[in-house]
Design an enzyme around this catalytic site. Sequence first.
Site, short mmCIF file in Angstrom:
data_model
loop_
_atom_site.label_atom_id
_atom_site.label_comp_id
_atom_site.label_asym_id
_atom_site.label_seq_id
_atom_site.Cartn_x
_atom_site.Cartn_y
_atom_site.Cartn_z
N THR A 1 0.83 -1.31 0.02
CA THR A 1 0.07 -0.09 -0.08
C THR A 1 0.89 1.10 0.07
O THR A 1 1.88 1.29 0.81
CB THR A 1 -0.90 0.04 1.29
OG1 THR A 1 -1.72 -1.18 1.29
CG2 THR A 1 -1.60 1.25 1.27
N GLU A 2 0.49 2.09 -0.90
CA GLU A 2 1.36 3.44 -0.94
C GLU A 2 0.32 4.30 -0.41
O GLU A 2 1.24 5.36 0.25
CB GLU A 2 1.57 3.95 -2.26
CG GLU A 2 2.49 3.05 -3.27
CD GLU A 2 2.81 3.43 -4.54
OE1 GLU A 2 2.37 4.62 -5.03
OE2 GLU A 2 3.08 2.52 -5.29
N ALA A 3 -0.99 4.46 -0.22
CA ALA A 3 -1.58 5.44 0.38
C ALA A 3 -2.89 4.78 1.23
O ALA A 3 -3.55 4.03 0.84
CB ALA A 3 -2.36 6.58 -0.74
#
Length: 303
Positions: free
Chosen positions: A24-26
């Site tokens: 997950t990046e955000a």
Amino acid sequence: MNGEAEAVPELLSPQNARFLLDSTEAFLFDCDGVIWKGDKLIDGVSETLDLLRSKGKKLVFVTNNSMKSRRQYAAKFNSLGIAVGEDEIFSSSFAAAMFLKVNDFPREKKVYVIGCEGILEELQLAGFTGLGGPEDGKKTVELKSDCLFEHDKSVGAVVVGLDPYINYYKLQYGTICIRENPGCLFIATNLDAVGHMTDLQEWPGAGCMVGAIASSTEKRPTVVGKPSTFMMDFLLRKYHINTSKMCMVGDRLDTDILFGQNAGCKTLLVLSGVTTEAILQDPSNKIQPDYYTNKVSDFLQFL
């Protein structure tokens, strides 16, 4: 469920928490029931957000509660000891104003607000003239013969959100604008049934205010908050992150989790707000998150 994930949600654990973090990046967070309840911060939230930021994750706060503007929400975060910028907040009050802006709502038209100061402030920032709001909470009606209820015929949209001061005057004003002003839009910030307005109990949500106007006008509103993907369109334009690398964290199945699923995000349900484990596991529930856990700070023990 997201993609080909199994239909049964996974309880958050050291193994899948690490996978969720790495993939997950955000992280998109709801606020009421996730970050706070009323004006009380939920235990461990601040430390969890600090941990995620230290790992380089983008944090975005996506709330259906339209009572405040982005500026007011940033002030609330800071008052609770969490540094959050206005540009990290996407509220349904902001979404309502942006909906009008992207749809070229005429500047000469006015907007009647059944809701709070947050909607009025966001409308003003977007260049629109708002009427109503808290000020009309003090007004009353006279139900007598030969008494005509006057309204502004230049109102081209009625926005309905959470309104603790809703009254018969506002209901009549919104109703008559939608029914009598040609082409008047009916916009709902969200349809939430209840929400944690205080830390001790749930209170009626915007859905009951919207329902009243929907009933009196016999029209269905355009909903700009979760689970509508309208706010997600803005997020994607701003961050340019693939939704498969986003995780929606929320306490409501029918708004937060459905919002994430509609957009193709991973989803994490926390049981610190509206949804209980019994509701999640009830056979009648058709909305299943990818993961679930008691509260946001469970990340701390797993990472």
